[in-house]
Design a protein around this motif. Sequence first.
Motif, PDB file in Angstrom:
ATOM      1  N   ASP A 194    -113.317  34.121 -72.099  1.00 13.90           N
ATOM      2  CA  ASP A 194    -112.234  34.180 -73.074  1.00 13.90           C
ATOM      3  C   ASP A 194    -112.377  33.087 -74.128  1.00 13.90           C
ATOM      4  N   GLY A 195    -112.867  31.923 -73.737  1.00 12.41           N
ATOM      5  CA  GLY A 195    -112.991  30.822 -74.691  1.00 12.41           C
ATOM      6  C   GLY A 195    -114.409  30.556 -75.133  1.00 12.41           C
ATOM      7  N   LEU A 196    -115.285  31.547 -75.039  1.00  9.60           N
ATOM      8  CA  LEU A 196    -116.703  31.368 -75.349  1.00  9.60           C
ATOM      9  C   LEU A 196    -117.056  32.179 -76.589  1.00  9.60           C
ATOM     10  N   ARG A 242    -116.800  42.116 -74.756  1.00  8.89           N
ATOM     11  CA  ARG A 242    -116.006  43.282 -75.132  1.00  8.89           C
ATOM     12  C   ARG A 242    -115.423  43.977 -73.898  1.00  8.89           C
ATOM     13  N   ASN A 243    -116.259  44.142 -72.866  1.00  7.32           N
ATOM     14  CA  ASN A 243    -115.764  44.775 -71.636  1.00  7.32           C
ATOM     15  C   ASN A 243    -114.641  43.957 -71.006  1.00  7.32           C
ATOM     16  N   ARG A 244    -114.795  42.645 -71.059  1.00  5.79           N
ATOM     17  CA  ARG A 244    -113.750  41.769 -70.510  1.00  5.79           C
ATOM     18  C   ARG A 244    -112.444  41.939 -71.282  1.00  5.79           C
ATOM     19  N   ALA A 245    -112.551  41.986 -72.631  1.00  2.00           N
ATOM     20  CA  ALA A 245    -111.353  42.153 -73.455  1.00  2.00           C
ATOM     21  C   ALA A 245    -110.690  43.501 -73.198  1.00  2.00           C
ATOM     22  N   LEU A 246    -111.508  44.570 -73.030  1.00  2.00           N
ATOM     23  CA  LEU A 246    -110.943  45.889 -72.772  1.00  2.00           C
ATOM     24  C   LEU A 246    -110.238  45.947 -71.419  1.00  2.00           C
ATOM     25  N   SER A 247    -110.862  45.356 -70.395  1.00  2.00           N
ATOM     26  CA  SER A 247    -110.227  45.353 -69.074  1.00  2.00           C
ATOM     27  C   SER A 247    -108.924  44.560 -69.090  1.00  2.00           C
ATOM     28  N   ASP A 291     -94.183  45.318 -76.453  1.00  2.00           N
ATOM     29  CA  ASP A 291     -95.476  45.967 -76.658  1.00  2.00           C
ATOM     30  C   ASP A 291     -96.525  44.914 -77.021  1.00  2.00           C
ATOM     31  N   LEU A 292     -97.374  44.575 -76.052  1.00  2.70           N
ATOM     32  CA  LEU A 292     -98.447  43.603 -76.278  1.00  2.70           C
ATOM     33  C   LEU A 292     -99.802  44.281 -76.375  1.00  2.70           C
ATOM     34  N   SER A 293     -99.794  45.603 -76.537  1.00  3.39           N
ATOM     35  CA  SER A 293    -101.069  46.323 -76.594  1.00  3.39           C
ATOM     36  C   SER A 293    -101.635  46.422 -78.008  1.00  3.39           C
ATOM     37  N   LEU A 294    -100.946  45.810 -78.986  1.00  3.55           N
ATOM     38  CA  LEU A 294    -101.461  45.846 -80.351  1.00  3.55           C
ATOM     39  C   LEU A 294    -102.808  45.134 -80.414  1.00  3.55           C
ATOM     40  N   GLU A 295    -103.666  45.649 -81.252  1.00  2.00           N
ATOM     41  CA  GLU A 295    -105.032  45.116 -81.307  1.00  2.00           C
ATOM     42  C   GLU A 295    -105.055  43.655 -81.729  1.00  2.00           C
ATOM     43  N   TRP A 296    -104.222  43.266 -82.714  1.00  2.00           N
ATOM     44  CA  TRP A 296    -104.268  41.875 -83.195  1.00  2.00           C
ATOM     45  C   TRP A 296    -103.728  40.898 -82.154  1.00  2.00           C
ATOM     46  N   ILE A 297    -102.801  41.396 -81.278  1.00  2.14           N
ATOM     47  CA  ILE A 297    -102.298  40.522 -80.212  1.00  2.14           C
ATOM     48  C   ILE A 297    -103.354  40.365 -79.125  1.00  2.14           C
ATOM     49  N   GLN A 298    -104.056  41.444 -78.804  1.00  2.00           N
ATOM     50  CA  GLN A 298    -105.101  41.353 -77.794  1.00  2.00           C
ATOM     51  C   GLN A 298    -106.221  40.408 -78.226  1.00  2.00           C
ATOM     52  N   GLU A 299    -106.545  40.434 -79.501  1.00  2.00           N
ATOM     53  CA  GLU A 299    -107.638  39.609 -80.013  1.00  2.00           C
ATOM     54  C   GLU A 299    -107.167  38.240 -80.515  1.00  2.00           C
ATOM     55  N   LEU A 300    -105.870  37.940 -80.370  1.00  2.00           N
ATOM     56  CA  LEU A 300    -105.339  36.691 -80.925  1.00  2.00           C
ATOM     57  C   LEU A 300    -105.990  35.433 -80.339  1.00  2.00           C
TER      58      LEU A 300
END
Length: 684
Positions: A194-196, A242-247, A291-300
């Motif tokens: 997450d922090g890499l 990417r897989n980590r972010a999707l999971s 709703d925390l499934s927004l793309e910008w929140i996931q990638e924040l």
Amino acid sequence: EYVKQLSQQSDGDRDLQEHRQRIQALSEETAQSLKRNVYQNYRQFIETAREISYLESEMYQLSHILTEQKGIMEAVTQALLLQADRDDPALGARRAAAADPFLPLSAKDAAANEEGRQRTLTTLLEKVEGCRDLLPESPGKYLVYNGDLVEYDADHMAQIQRVHAFLMNDCLLVATALPNRRGAYRYDALYPLDGLAVVNVKDNPPMKDMFKLLMFPESRIFQAENAKIKKEWLEVLEETKRNRALSEKRRLEQEALPRPAPAPPESTNPFDEDEDEEEQDEPSAEEEVVDLSLEWIQELPEDLDVCIAQRDFEGAVDLLDKLNEYLADKPVSQPVKELRAKVDERVRQLTDVLVFELSPDRSLRGGPRATRRAVSQLIRLGQSTKACELFLKNRAAAVQTAIRQLRIEGATLLYIHKLCHVFFTSLLETAREFETDFAGNNGCYSAFVVWARSSMRMFVDAFSKQVFDSKESLSTAAECVKVAKEHCKQLSEIGLDLTFIIHALLVKDIKGALQSYKDIIIEATKHRNSEEMWRKMNLMTPEALGKLREEMRSCGVGNFDQYTGDDCWVNLSYTVVAFTKQTMAFLEEALKLYFPELHMVLLESLVEIILVAVQHVDYSLRCEQDPEKKAFIRQNASFLYETVLPVVEKRFEEGVGKPAKQLQDLRNASRLMRVNPESTTSVV
């Protein structure tokens, strides 16, 4: 040193001017010659650069061809091994059993054989010392990719050590090889994905096949064995992130889904139906889902890491403001708390970076405006107090550095002009920048006033060391203090008056200077009194007499002509005339230094100086027996009492703004004493 030697050898100003013109002519001639040489070689420079560019492209093509050939040879070798395994399965099984469990796996093989990856992870825990407690086995954790790398120093690009990296589905483990145990490793570091951040490093021979890992606040550079392995590392790292972010996104979506409430037991009460209908009309706050499934929140969190790494502080704070605005009216659920925890960690990292930007250890060039970016972002983060403290510390270090860099050379007054210009200009610029940055934070202005007072103390220390500790004359000290006061008045443009502070800090040194100069005048007067013969002054030439008239007129003695005689004679003693000039000069310089705290010191010094001359005249008047000398002494006494003392009183009242009762009492006491000049009583 060069100019000093020229000055000693030259006859005057004309020689120095001619020498300067010759140096300027040589400088221009050298510049023209250099320009001609550059023009002559310009075409050769262009041709050389073109050849270098051709050579670079050819080397790149050659390197690409060699890489392709190496890949073909490896593919052929792998195909031959696979063919041999199919021909002899037993040989293939023995080769697989003897193989190193840490050989690199391709991304496709890793995705195809999860059970094998679980076994490899177990082997990893057995082979790497010190990671079993830090990396506990879990059902969802598996090894994705691993391989040998060489670590280089990020600053000097010097080789540090050989490492083995293990990429798992949620973290990256870096281990160093044990020197005496083959196939065994020692734990070095563990980085969550997450922090890499992964950055490709452009090839710059001999440094090639490198990539950089960014883990705030540090970064590490690794070199792969060849370009192919480097490419695999970059692709696998990005795909795993990417897989980590999707999971993680899927997990948050599942948690955010409303859970069905348990069915209440059936009631036989007929009135429950009406109550249920009323409860259905009023929706509960607990049923509201964020709703925390927004793309910008996931990638924040990752976007914040990128902004911090790229020093895009404004972008990071904008993202935080956007999140705070989105969550302002939302309930605090468990997913929101987890998101807040991740964001708060980034906020701490961002704050640390901004604090480092404002630390005095950083470059102090650029003036106060250079700190505006970091200060404004700290204020937006709600850290206005810390921003104010760091801003003022940074400016204090800058002012102190500027004062230290001033060269102490030439006359004292010239140095004081430079010192005042540097200090008060810096103070004025800091005040204006402070008003701009902290316009909406009125509570910070008291901190600025305290800082200005401490800065003024630092300025006064440098000022006093040069002016008062070096025992400069009173006239020089008065001019220096006058310059400092004039510069201090410039701060009134922004509504800041520090004159009282500079008075309070200088009062001790000025008192010492006045008392020291008073003692010098008293000693000189006593010395002249001891050699007094009570004779008229003969100035020998009309020019000297005219010069004395001008000096007396500048001292305020307008009726001096009545004390001049025939030719160049003056009907006054040399002692009385010298005392008058010295006393009036002392008074003029002291009035330049005057402020209310010095009133009694100046007044007492004047009284002491005047008493020395008055007592000497009165004593001589009583003790002298010669009638002619006695008449001459009375004439000098009349000049002191009726001319000098009133001029001193008038000038003191003009400079201070109020009369001096002590000087009036001194003149009245002297008048009473002159009523009975035959008395031998001495006035003390």
